[in-house]
Motif scaffolding. Sequence first.
Motif, PDB file in Angstrom:
ATOM      1  N   UNK A  95     -13.991  10.087 -13.258  1.00 21.59           N
ATOM      2  CA  UNK A  95     -12.859   9.237 -12.875  1.00 21.59           C
ATOM      3  C   UNK A  95     -12.706   8.131 -13.904  1.00 21.59           C
ATOM      4  N   UNK A  96     -11.459   7.736 -14.130  1.00 21.61           N
ATOM      5  CA  UNK A  96     -11.190   6.535 -14.914  1.00 21.61           C
ATOM      6  C   UNK A  96     -10.573   5.509 -13.980  1.00 21.61           C
ATOM      7  N   UNK A  97     -10.769   4.232 -14.305  1.00 20.32           N
ATOM      8  CA  UNK A  97     -10.217   3.209 -13.423  1.00 20.32           C
ATOM      9  C   UNK A  97      -9.967   1.939 -14.200  1.00 20.32           C
ATOM     10  N   UNK A  98      -9.001   1.186 -13.705  1.00 22.62           N
ATOM     11  CA  UNK A  98      -8.746  -0.148 -14.247  1.00 22.62           C
ATOM     12  C   UNK A  98      -9.693  -1.128 -13.566  1.00 22.62           C
ATOM     13  N   UNK A  99      -9.696  -2.361 -14.064  1.00 23.05           N
ATOM     14  CA  UNK A  99     -10.507  -3.388 -13.415  1.00 23.05           C
ATOM     15  C   UNK A  99     -10.045  -3.636 -11.983  1.00 23.05           C
ATOM     16  N   UNK A 100      -8.744  -3.468 -11.726  1.00 24.28           N
ATOM     17  CA  UNK A 100      -8.224  -3.668 -10.370  1.00 24.28           C
ATOM     18  C   UNK A 100      -8.660  -2.567  -9.425  1.00 24.28           C
ATOM     19  N   UNK A 101      -9.008  -1.401  -9.973  1.00 24.37           N
ATOM     20  CA  UNK A 101      -9.394  -0.239  -9.161  1.00 24.37           C
ATOM     21  C   UNK A 101     -10.898  -0.009  -9.140  1.00 24.37           C
ATOM     22  N   UNK A 102     -11.658  -1.031  -9.474  1.00 23.59           N
ATOM     23  CA  UNK A 102     -13.109  -0.846  -9.610  1.00 23.59           C
ATOM     24  C   UNK A 102     -13.749  -0.280  -8.343  1.00 23.59           C
ATOM     25  N   UNK A 103     -13.226  -0.652  -7.174  1.00 27.76           N
ATOM     26  CA  UNK A 103     -13.811  -0.197  -5.902  1.00 27.76           C
ATOM     27  C   UNK A 103     -12.946   0.850  -5.210  1.00 27.76           C
ATOM     28  N   UNK A 104     -12.067   1.509  -5.949  1.00 32.01           N
ATOM     29  CA  UNK A 104     -11.140   2.474  -5.355  1.00 32.01           C
ATOM     30  C   UNK A 104     -11.847   3.733  -4.878  1.00 32.01           C
ATOM     31  N   UNK A 105     -11.177   4.460  -3.980  1.00 33.85           N
ATOM     32  CA  UNK A 105     -11.759   5.666  -3.392  1.00 33.85           C
ATOM     33  C   UNK A 105     -12.063   6.722  -4.441  1.00 33.85           C
ATOM     34  N   UNK A 106     -11.155   6.930  -5.406  1.00 35.69           N
ATOM     35  CA  UNK A 106     -11.406   7.986  -6.403  1.00 35.69           C
ATOM     36  C   UNK A 106     -12.608   7.642  -7.278  1.00 35.69           C
ATOM     37  N   UNK A 107     -12.862   6.357  -7.461  1.00 34.08           N
ATOM     38  CA  UNK A 107     -14.027   5.925  -8.228  1.00 34.08           C
ATOM     39  C   UNK A 107     -15.302   6.274  -7.474  1.00 34.08           C
TER      40      UNK A 107
END
Length: 671
Positions: free
Chosen positions: A32-44
């Motif tokens: 998965x890739x993520x932005x800093x805003x998505x650090x705790x996102x479900x896909x992460x």
Amino acid sequence: MSRFDTVLIANRGEIAARVIRGCRAQGYRTVAVHSEADRDALHVREADVAICIGPGPVGESYLCIDKLIAAAREGGAGAIHPGYGFLSEREDFAQAVQDAGLVFIGPDPDAIEAMGNKSASKERMIAAGVPCVPGYQGAGQDDDLLVAEAIKVGLPVMVKAAAGGGGRGMRLVHEVGELKAAIQSARSEATNAFGDGQLLIEKAVLQARHVEIQIFGDRHGNVVHLGERDCSVQRRNQKVIEEAPSPAVDPSLRQRMGEAAVAAAKAVNYVGAGTVEFMLAADGSFYFLEMNTRLQVEHPVTELIHDLDLVAWQLQVAQGDPLPLAQDAIDARRHGHAIEVRLCAEDPARGFLPQTGRILAWRTPSGPGLRADHCVIEGGVISPYYDSLQGKLMAWGETRERAIHKLIGMLRDTAFLGLASNRDFLIELLSHPEFQGPGVTTGFIAEQYPAERISALAEPSAGQRALAAALLVHTDALALQAGGALDASLLGWHSANHTPTLLKLRRGEQTEALTVSQSGSGEYRVAVSDAAPDTTGGVESLRILAVDGCRVDYLADGRRRHAWFARSGSQLWLASETVTALYEDATYEPAQAAEAGSDGRILAPIDGKVVAVQVEAGQTVAKGDPLLVLEAMKMEFRLQAPVAGTVEAVMAGVGGQVSLRQLLVQITPAA
């Protein structure tokens, strides 16, 4: 073609989570890739490896091709799945992936380029014999030329962005005098959304259905279709409800539309999953709209009626293998009916304004024929950087009637609290007799749900407000009991006669004075100004039976019911029946100031980015004059002067990021 065992998903949100699950089911490792805003996102959380690729804005993270390819190498991925949106239909991304020696899980760059521009793809479809809507798709883009071409086509017309999708950069125009403004507005929105302001003009096919065909191709010369999806329930060209099969398509029409879609795919040597979109007129004629060279948001309804996994097919084709099923075998698998709704963080009562904030409660049921593809985490934060779609809820049934009934039940038992959503509006749409009949056209929402009706639907009843008041008192008592380690039998106990609690209940701009009387057994009597005629003395009576997490079971009017709630300080979110509302205990608050905006203070309605400032300090403005434009969740919000006066100060500049309720403009009201 090299084989691969690890896939990087170049996306976020529910589609990233769905692709990760599909890969895992086939034995693939995921990155998965993520932005800093998505650090705790479900896909992460669900991927095997997660790599941060930059700040929240998409231009600094999810749209950075070099960062995505570097992440694929770092994570050991041999292939990249683009999901939908973002870079999924960018030929330069597909080319960069292939140039890096990786497998792009999608069509070749040439096919994306051929179909990615609506004007160019329409010319190609005309050459391939696919029916197309009359219009103008030339290279000339001068405003006056487009106006002239629109008049030549004959109004009403659709002004459409040649690039992108999702209904952005689209305007329906009925009057000649509205053409130039619509063209300029569509071009601005298209440029902001897709980086391309090219437009085309098409004759508007009114009272039509939006029907699309799922196609699939492999590298062995096979192209098949998996039937149609009806996406006619739309709001401002954004799909809201999708279903398969379409109630308007019989086997003969399905065959003709399927053959046209396959011809469109073969015209560009298409490989992988794609969707050919058509407008279906009332007389049964259909016209090519565009081809989406990716997996669609609504692909699960096709999966449900065929009992297959389209992500698994994508992986198989990307490995160079042939399609798993031929056309006859696919047709034989079609069974039952499936419907999907898009659950969005938006407020229908406020013009569907996107919402940001923390999710206080999340529950959705599971069971036979039910499916939820989502990215929601209880306690997670919805940021302003991405669109408002949080997930899709789906139901399958033996018949269309059964599928609708199951999906309504699923929505009623879904708790999505902490910010406004379209959950209640979706229940209303599915329950409408016109939708439950033979289906509807693309004009359904606009015709049946003017703004005032949507606002009225959001008004809670006296009984719902009484439940909110009782819950505020009850949860305060529960907190006191837990904090003092008191015995549950003492809940509601008084040392003297019961004294009604005076409560000021605020909802939006309205504050209501209530009295709440309670007893130790969970019995509440709430004096409400517009209580039902059969109540005694304007009093609603109810009994709270149990509180379990975010669910409350209660007795009212002799019936046992349940509702969903979330408490945060003095605020209470309550989803009761088909109305979700935010209530606040304002009993001890000071008196409120004058009407919002009357003091000339213009506050940001949402977290977002300033894309235009249309006034300057010292300028005189009239009420309703444009002030500035915000962009958030891939939408533009135009702020207007609430009063006439003189601009005292502008506290925001183009390109700046602003927060909810931040002061943007100060106007000194005219005397």
